[in-house]
Design a protein around this motif. Structure first.
Motif, PDB file in Angstrom:
ATOM      1  N   LYS A   1      -5.791   8.741  -6.922  1.00 20.83           N
ATOM      2  CA  LYS A   1      -5.638   8.976  -5.491  1.00 20.83           C
ATOM      3  C   LYS A   1      -6.954   8.819  -4.743  1.00 20.83           C
ATOM      4  CE  LYS A   1      -4.597  12.825  -2.347  1.00 20.83           C
ATOM      5  NZ  LYS A   1      -4.148  14.244  -2.288  1.00 20.83           N
ATOM      6  N   GLU A   2      -8.087   9.103  -5.413  1.00 16.01           N
ATOM      7  CA  GLU A   2      -9.386   9.109  -4.749  1.00 16.01           C
ATOM      8  C   GLU A   2      -9.749   7.747  -4.153  1.00 16.01           C
ATOM      9  OE1 GLU A   2     -10.893  11.906  -4.282  1.00 16.01           O
ATOM     10  OE2 GLU A   2      -9.354  12.936  -5.434  1.00 16.01           O
ATOM     11  N   SER A   3      -9.423   6.675  -4.843  1.00 15.52           N
ATOM     12  CA  SER A   3      -9.768   5.338  -4.333  1.00 15.52           C
ATOM     13  C   SER A   3      -8.547   4.565  -3.849  1.00 15.52           C
ATOM     14  CB  SER A   3     -10.479   4.525  -5.419  1.00 15.52           C
ATOM     15  OG  SER A   3      -9.654   4.384  -6.569  1.00 15.52           O
ATOM     16  N   PHE A   4      -7.350   5.064  -4.151  1.00 18.07           N
ATOM     17  CA  PHE A   4      -6.126   4.347  -3.783  1.00 18.07           C
ATOM     18  C   PHE A   4      -6.008   4.187  -2.270  1.00 18.07           C
ATOM     19  CE2 PHE A   4      -1.408   4.540  -2.980  1.00 18.07           C
ATOM     20  CZ  PHE A   4      -1.151   3.243  -3.392  1.00 18.07           C
ATOM     21  N   LEU A   5      -6.320   5.233  -1.538  1.00 18.17           N
ATOM     22  CA  LEU A   5      -6.211   5.159  -0.075  1.00 18.17           C
ATOM     23  C   LEU A   5      -7.201   4.151   0.499  1.00 18.17           C
ATOM     24  CD1 LEU A   5      -4.907   6.196   2.489  1.00 18.17           C
ATOM     25  CD2 LEU A   5      -6.561   8.068   2.531  1.00 18.17           C
ATOM     26  N   ALA A   6      -8.432   4.109  -0.055  1.00 25.10           N
ATOM     27  CA  ALA A   6      -9.429   3.144   0.424  1.00 25.10           C
ATOM     28  C   ALA A   6      -8.969   1.714   0.162  1.00 25.10           C
ATOM     29  CB  ALA A   6     -10.772   3.405  -0.246  1.00 25.10           C
ATOM     30  N   ILE A   7      -8.364   1.481  -0.998  1.00 25.86           N
ATOM     31  CA  ILE A   7      -7.843   0.150  -1.317  1.00 25.86           C
ATOM     32  C   ILE A   7      -6.736  -0.232  -0.340  1.00 25.86           C
ATOM     33  CG2 ILE A   7      -6.550  -1.180  -3.019  1.00 25.86           C
ATOM     34  CD1 ILE A   7      -9.437  -0.877  -3.792  1.00 25.86           C
ATOM     35  N   MET A   8      -5.848   0.703  -0.054  1.00 30.00           N
ATOM     36  CA  MET A   8      -4.722   0.422   0.837  1.00 30.00           C
ATOM     37  C   MET A   8      -5.146   0.195   2.279  1.00 30.00           C
ATOM     38  SD  MET A   8      -1.899   0.245  -0.882  1.00 30.00           S
ATOM     39  CE  MET A   8      -0.570   0.560   0.283  1.00 30.00           C
ATOM     40  N   LYS A   9      -6.384   0.530   2.608  1.00 22.49           N
ATOM     41  CA  LYS A   9      -6.869   0.326   3.979  1.00 22.49           C
ATOM     42  C   LYS A   9      -7.615  -0.996   4.154  1.00 22.49           C
ATOM     43  CE  LYS A   9      -7.262   5.186   5.362  1.00 22.49           C
ATOM     44  NZ  LYS A   9      -8.187   6.256   5.820  1.00 22.49           N
ATOM     45  N   LEU A  10      -7.702  -1.793   3.097  1.00 21.40           N
ATOM     46  CA  LEU A  10      -8.354  -3.103   3.240  1.00 21.40           C
ATOM     47  C   LEU A  10      -7.623  -3.906   4.313  1.00 21.40           C
ATOM     48  CD1 LEU A  10      -9.048  -4.023  -0.492  1.00 21.40           C
ATOM     49  CD2 LEU A  10     -10.750  -3.715   1.297  1.00 21.40           C
ATOM     50  N   PRO A  11      -8.319  -4.381   5.344  1.00 24.80           N
ATOM     51  CA  PRO A  11      -7.649  -4.950   6.521  1.00 24.80           C
ATOM     52  C   PRO A  11      -6.910  -6.260   6.270  1.00 24.80           C
ATOM     53  CG  PRO A  11     -10.019  -5.275   6.665  1.00 24.80           C
ATOM     54  CD  PRO A  11      -9.793  -4.374   5.493  1.00 24.80           C
ATOM     55  N   ASN A  12      -7.328  -7.026   5.237  1.00 21.84           N
ATOM     56  CA  ASN A  12      -6.719  -8.338   4.998  1.00 21.84           C
ATOM     57  C   ASN A  12      -5.903  -8.406   3.713  1.00 21.84           C
ATOM     58  OD1 ASN A  12      -8.040  -9.781   7.295  1.00 21.84           O
ATOM     59  ND2 ASN A  12      -9.896  -9.243   6.176  1.00 21.84           N
ATOM     60  N   LEU A  13      -5.706  -7.285   3.049  1.00 24.00           N
ATOM     61  CA  LEU A  13      -5.023  -7.271   1.760  1.00 24.00           C
ATOM     62  C   LEU A  13      -3.563  -7.675   1.916  1.00 24.00           C
ATOM     63  CD1 LEU A  13      -5.531  -6.609  -1.221  1.00 24.00           C
ATOM     64  CD2 LEU A  13      -4.666  -4.306  -0.765  1.00 24.00           C
ATOM     65  N   GLN A  14      -3.152  -8.681   1.134  1.00 22.99           N
ATOM     66  CA  GLN A  14      -1.776  -9.179   1.181  1.00 22.99           C
ATOM     67  C   GLN A  14      -1.021  -8.955  -0.126  1.00 22.99           C
ATOM     68  OE1 GLN A  14      -1.780 -13.285   2.405  1.00 22.99           O
ATOM     69  NE2 GLN A  14      -3.081 -12.910   4.180  1.00 22.99           N
ATOM     70  N   VAL A  15      -1.724  -9.027  -1.262  1.00 20.59           N
ATOM     71  CA  VAL A  15      -1.082  -8.871  -2.567  1.00 20.59           C
ATOM     72  C   VAL A  15      -1.850  -7.821  -3.358  1.00 20.59           C
ATOM     73  CG1 VAL A  15      -0.384 -10.010  -4.707  1.00 20.59           C
ATOM     74  CG2 VAL A  15      -0.353 -11.287  -2.552  1.00 20.59           C
ATOM     75  N   LEU A  16      -1.150  -6.764  -3.776  1.00 15.09           N
ATOM     76  CA  LEU A  16      -1.763  -5.691  -4.561  1.00 15.09           C
ATOM     77  C   LEU A  16      -0.929  -5.472  -5.818  1.00 15.09           C
ATOM     78  CD1 LEU A  16      -3.853  -3.461  -4.941  1.00 15.09           C
ATOM     79  CD2 LEU A  16      -2.396  -1.950  -3.576  1.00 15.09           C
ATOM     80  N   THR A  17      -1.583  -5.555  -6.989  1.00 14.22           N
ATOM     81  CA  THR A  17      -0.905  -5.378  -8.271  1.00 14.22           C
ATOM     82  C   THR A  17      -1.447  -4.137  -8.957  1.00 14.22           C
ATOM     83  OG1 THR A  17      -0.714  -7.785  -8.457  1.00 14.22           O
ATOM     84  CG2 THR A  17      -0.272  -6.502 -10.425  1.00 14.22           C
ATOM     85  N   LEU A  18      -0.540  -3.201  -9.244  1.00 13.54           N
ATOM     86  CA  LEU A  18      -0.909  -1.913  -9.834  1.00 13.54           C
ATOM     87  C   LEU A  18      -0.106  -1.646 -11.106  1.00 13.54           C
ATOM     88  CD1 LEU A  18      -0.867   0.148  -6.511  1.00 13.54           C
ATOM     89  CD2 LEU A  18      -2.910  -0.501  -7.760  1.00 13.54           C
ATOM     90  N   VAL A  19       0.164  -2.666 -11.882  1.00 15.85           N
ATOM     91  CA  VAL A  19       1.006  -2.516 -13.068  1.00 15.85           C
ATOM     92  C   VAL A  19       0.354  -1.536 -14.050  1.00 15.85           C
ATOM     93  CG1 VAL A  19       2.031  -3.702 -15.033  1.00 15.85           C
ATOM     94  CG2 VAL A  19       1.907  -4.837 -12.815  1.00 15.85           C
ATOM     95  N   GLY A  20       1.139  -0.562 -14.508  1.00 15.09           N
ATOM     96  CA  GLY A  20       0.688   0.341 -15.551  1.00 15.09           C
ATOM     97  C   GLY A  20      -0.433   1.285 -15.161  1.00 15.09           C
ATOM     98  N   CYS A  21      -0.608   1.557 -13.879  1.00 15.22           N
ATOM     99  CA  CYS A  21      -1.648   2.493 -13.432  1.00 15.22           C
ATOM    100  C   CYS A  21      -1.088   3.914 -13.489  1.00 15.22           C
ATOM    101  CB  CYS A  21      -2.108   2.149 -12.024  1.00 15.22           C
ATOM    102  SG  CYS A  21      -3.013   0.589 -11.904  1.00 15.22           S
ATOM    103  N   ILE A  22      -1.415   4.629 -14.542  1.00 21.08           N
ATOM    104  CA  ILE A  22      -0.849   5.966 -14.721  1.00 21.08           C
ATOM    105  C   ILE A  22      -1.457   6.977 -13.751  1.00 21.08           C
ATOM    106  CG2 ILE A  22      -0.281   5.541 -17.127  1.00 21.08           C
ATOM    107  CD1 ILE A  22      -2.815   7.018 -17.919  1.00 21.08           C
ATOM    108  N   GLY A  23      -2.566   6.640 -13.131  1.00 20.65           N
ATOM    109  CA  GLY A  23      -3.177   7.537 -12.161  1.00 20.65           C
ATOM    110  C   GLY A  23      -2.499   7.510 -10.800  1.00 20.65           C
ATOM    111  N   ILE A  24      -1.609   6.549 -10.588  1.00 20.55           N
ATOM    112  CA  ILE A  24      -0.846   6.490  -9.339  1.00 20.55           C
ATOM    113  C   ILE A  24       0.412   7.332  -9.518  1.00 20.55           C
ATOM    114  CG2 ILE A  24       0.345   4.984  -7.710  1.00 20.55           C
ATOM    115  CD1 ILE A  24      -2.671   4.645  -7.753  1.00 20.55           C
ATOM    116  N   ASP A  25       0.542   8.388  -8.701  1.00 15.05           N
ATOM    117  CA  ASP A  25       1.688   9.279  -8.791  1.00 15.05           C
ATOM    118  C   ASP A  25       2.228   9.576  -7.401  1.00 15.05           C
ATOM    119  OD1 ASP A  25      -0.279  10.891  -7.753  1.00 15.05           O
ATOM    120  OD2 ASP A  25      -0.522  12.120  -9.556  1.00 15.05           O
TER     121      ASP A  25
END
Length: 395
Positions: free
Chosen positions: A228-252
């Motif tokens: 969660k600590e860096s997930f929000l920062a990643i999701m705020k990238l202004p130009n991000l179009q494709v995000l792959t998070l396969v098998g990320c057990i830290g995402i809940d």
């Protein structure tokens, strides 16, 4: 005797005639026309390019300056290949089992190479990448996938390639936050980055990456230690179009619930398959933050409930939904069919609970369609479709 002597004299005269000076027809063509011919030849049969080069000197020179892709099977032939094709911009060494540092050091300074694929090669290290950084100042695409021997020192040399737009570090398992920080600072213009299976990368490196590489459009951080600590920062990238998070057990569910309206509205493709700690509650709380999503992959992720199906209607532009391997609760599929009117493709391979419907699939327009057993994909055409196609994966 005199007649025989005259015959031999005439024969010698014929043999001593000056050779013809007529040039081959292709030699009189301009380079632009020869390049156009080469385009046609390459499109019809790429193997014919070698025969074309043997037709004349002009064809040989034109083919040398026309080729843009070099694919070598042996690293020791690289210097000769680069000398033969000085205009090549893409170099594929993925079929070379071993590429020593000396081979990369043989790349001439100021080379025109802009894309290099070393995805399945071994034998090179920090020294080879350092030589490459000095020789190819315009390198924009670098694939170091499966570099299980490459760590932070190699990443520091990659950071010197400031023109990089696409970088793959998949399975560079020795890589840590220190190496990622070097890349983030040295390559701020990155558009595509893959960190799949970089197990040493944590929230600290990913957070700095989100701060420095603001132009990222495609990011793969599958099987990393993101939370969660860096997930929000990643999701705020202004130009991000494709995000792959396969098998990320830290995402809940907590991480998904922390998303707010400040998230980037540019995200179009999100893959959270095999995220075992995500449930239907987290998905339902996330959808409000990604209104422009076109494709969502939740395969092998969480049970599909009616409430989750209804929440997906908030993603009004959703076209592709992948739920392979998910367990469907009662009326889960009906909730999707009645709420997601924009969906064109729905993947339900290996799903459990779908067969329990025991009769028909009921979509928004109320049409009943016979269900197909075994493993299958469902594809819908149009929001109020009257036509459905079921594809058996075993067929």
């Amino acid at each position: 005797m005199a007649a025989a002597a005259a015959h031999c004299h005439n024969k010698r005269r014929r043999l001593s005639l000056p050779p013809t000076t007529t040039a081959p027809p292709l030699d009189s063509l301009a380079d632009e026309l020869l390049f156009h011919v080469l385009d046609r030849v390459a499109a019809a049969d790429p193997r014919a390019l070698k025969s074309f080069a043997l037709a004349s000197r002009a064809c040989h020179a034109a083919e040398s300056h026309h080729r843009r892709l070099l694919r070598s099977l042996r690293a020791h032939l690289l210097p000769a290949a680069l000398a033969r094709y000085p205009s090549a911009s893409r170099l594929d060494l993925s079929l070379c089992a071993r590429v020593p540092d000396a081979a990369l050091a043989a790349v001439p300074s100021g080379s025109s190479i802009r894309a290099l694929d070393l995805s399945r090669s071994r034998g090179f290290g920090t020294a080879g990448l350092a030589a490459l950084a000095g020789a190819c100042p315009d390198l924009a695409d670098l694939d170091l996938s499966n570099g299980v021997h490459l760590g932070d020192a190699a990443a520091a040399e990659v950071a010197r390639m400031r023109s990089l737009r696409r970088l793959s570090l998949s399975r560079c398992k020795p890589l840590t936050d220190m190496g990622l920080v070097c890349v983030a600072i040295g390559c701020p213009d990155l558009r595509e980055l893959s960190l799949k299976w970089c197990l040493g990368v944590t929230d600290m490196g990913l957070h700095l990456l989100a701060l420095k590489c603001r132009k990222l459009t495609t990011l793969d951080i599958s099987y990393t230690m993101i939370t969660k600590e860096s997930f929000l920062a990643i999701m705020k990238l202004p130009n991000l179009q494709v995000l792959t998070l396969v098998g990320c057990i830290g995402i809940d569910d907590d991480a998904l619930g922390s998303l707010d309206k400040e998230c980037s509205k540019s995200l179009q493709v999100l893959d959270m398959s095999h995220c075992q700690n995500v449930t239907d509650v987290g998905v339902s709380s996330m959808v409000k933050s990604i209104p422009n999503l076109l494709e969502l992959n939740l395969s092998y992720c969480c049970p599909v409930t009616p409430s989750m199906g209804r929440s997906l209607q908030k993603i009004t532009k959703l076209r592709t939904l992948k739920l392979e391997g998910c367990k469907f609760m009662a009326d889960g599929l009906k909730g999707i069919g009645s709420s997601c009117v924009s969906i064109r493709e729905l993947s339900l391979s290996k799903c459990s609970g779908v067969a329990a419907l025991r009769g028909s699939l009921v979509l928004e327009d109320g049409l009943e369609r016979k269900e197909k057993w075994l493993r299958w994909n469902l594809v819908m055409y149009g929001s109020n479709s009257h036509k459905m196609c079921l594809y058996d994966e075993k067929a």
